[in-house]
Design a protein around this motif. Structure first.
Motif, mmCIF file in Angstrom:
data_model
loop_
_atom_site.group_PDB
_atom_site.id
_atom_site.type_symbol
_atom_site.label_atom_id
_atom_site.label_comp_id
_atom_site.label_asym_id
_atom_site.label_seq_id
_atom_site.Cartn_x
_atom_site.Cartn_y
_atom_site.Cartn_z
ATOM 1 N N GLY A 6 0.814 -1.214 0.000
ATOM 2 C CA GLY A 6 0.000 0.000 0.000
ATOM 3 C C GLY A 6 0.844 1.258 0.000
ATOM 4 N N ILE A 9 2.171 1.613 -3.529
ATOM 5 C CA ILE A 9 1.082 2.061 -4.407
ATOM 6 C C ILE A 9 0.761 3.531 -4.136
ATOM 7 C CG2 ILE A 9 -1.373 1.760 -4.905
ATOM 8 C CD1 ILE A 9 -0.927 -1.256 -4.457
ATOM 9 N N VAL A 13 0.581 6.557 -6.802
ATOM 10 C CA VAL A 13 -0.601 7.414 -6.953
ATOM 11 C C VAL A 13 -0.233 8.879 -6.756
ATOM 12 C CG1 VAL A 13 -2.862 7.964 -5.958
ATOM 13 C CG2 VAL A 13 -2.217 5.600 -6.344
ATOM 14 N N VAL A 59 -7.614 2.873 -6.622
ATOM 15 C CA VAL A 59 -7.047 2.887 -5.277
ATOM 16 C C VAL A 59 -8.122 3.180 -4.242
ATOM 17 C CG1 VAL A 59 -5.467 4.153 -3.776
ATOM 18 C CG2 VAL A 59 -4.709 3.407 -6.002
ATOM 19 N N ALA A 68 -2.385 3.217 0.822
ATOM 20 C CA ALA A 68 -2.391 3.551 -0.600
ATOM 21 C C ALA A 68 -3.149 4.844 -0.871
ATOM 22 C CB ALA A 68 -3.002 2.408 -1.403
ATOM 23 N N THR A 69 -4.116 5.176 -0.034
ATOM 24 C CA THR A 69 -4.820 6.442 -0.201
ATOM 25 C C THR A 69 -4.360 7.481 0.810
ATOM 26 O OG1 THR A 69 -6.640 5.711 1.222
ATOM 27 C CG2 THR A 69 -6.883 5.361 -1.153
#
Length: 157
Positions: A6, A9, A13, A59, A68-69
């Motif tokens: 995460g 990622i 992002v 995501v 990840a966010t």
């Protein structure tokens, strides 16, 4: 292990939103008000915006890890807070040096547009909402869990 994935990622992002989204906005705007973008450049910019939107949507909807966010949301919200408190300092983070590559300067100019119009604040809040979901922090339960305690046959419920 999924939180490490995460985190990675989240880095992707963040780069996609800042660089890809910034570059796409700059290309779609034509770089300046006087010159409108040609048809091919406009289609490439719109495709880039759609790709960034797809990455952000996957995501937000996916269940990899809340990191990840969380990472991109904190970057976008922190930059927005710095912009609200000190405009000159926030805009000093935008790459404008002539020694930078042209693509980096274009992405920076687009990121500046996204920052000053409040789009980064909007995206930051949208990316932060999945972090608040408790189900994101726990693992999925397996169908066969040996540690699960069964209830007796004659239960009260």
């Amino acid at each position: 292990m999924r939180h490490l994935a995460g985190l990675l990622i989240g880095l992707v992002v963040t780069a996609a939103v800042l660089a890809g989204g910034g570059w796409a906005v700059q290309q779609a705007a034509g770089g300046s008000v006087a010159a409108a973008p040609d048809s091919q450049t406009l289609w490439i910019a719109l495709g880039s915006m759609a790709a960034v939107g797809l990455v952000v949507g996957l995501v937000v909807a996916g269940r990899v890890s809340p990191l990840a966010t969380f990472l991109p949301s904190m970057v976008l919200l922190a930059w927005t807070v710095v912009y609200a408190l000190d405009v000159n300092r926030a805009l000093s983070f935008v790459p404008v040096e002539p020694s930078m590559h042209q693509l980096v300067r274009e992405a920076g100019a687009g990121a500046r547009t996204l920052l000053t119009t409040g789009v980064f604040a909007l995206l930051g809040v949208a990316l932060f909402i999945p972090v608040l979901m408790p189900s994101r922090w726990s693992r999925r339960d397996d169908d066969v869990d040996e540690e699960y305690e069964t209830t007796p046959e004659r239960s009260y419920y």
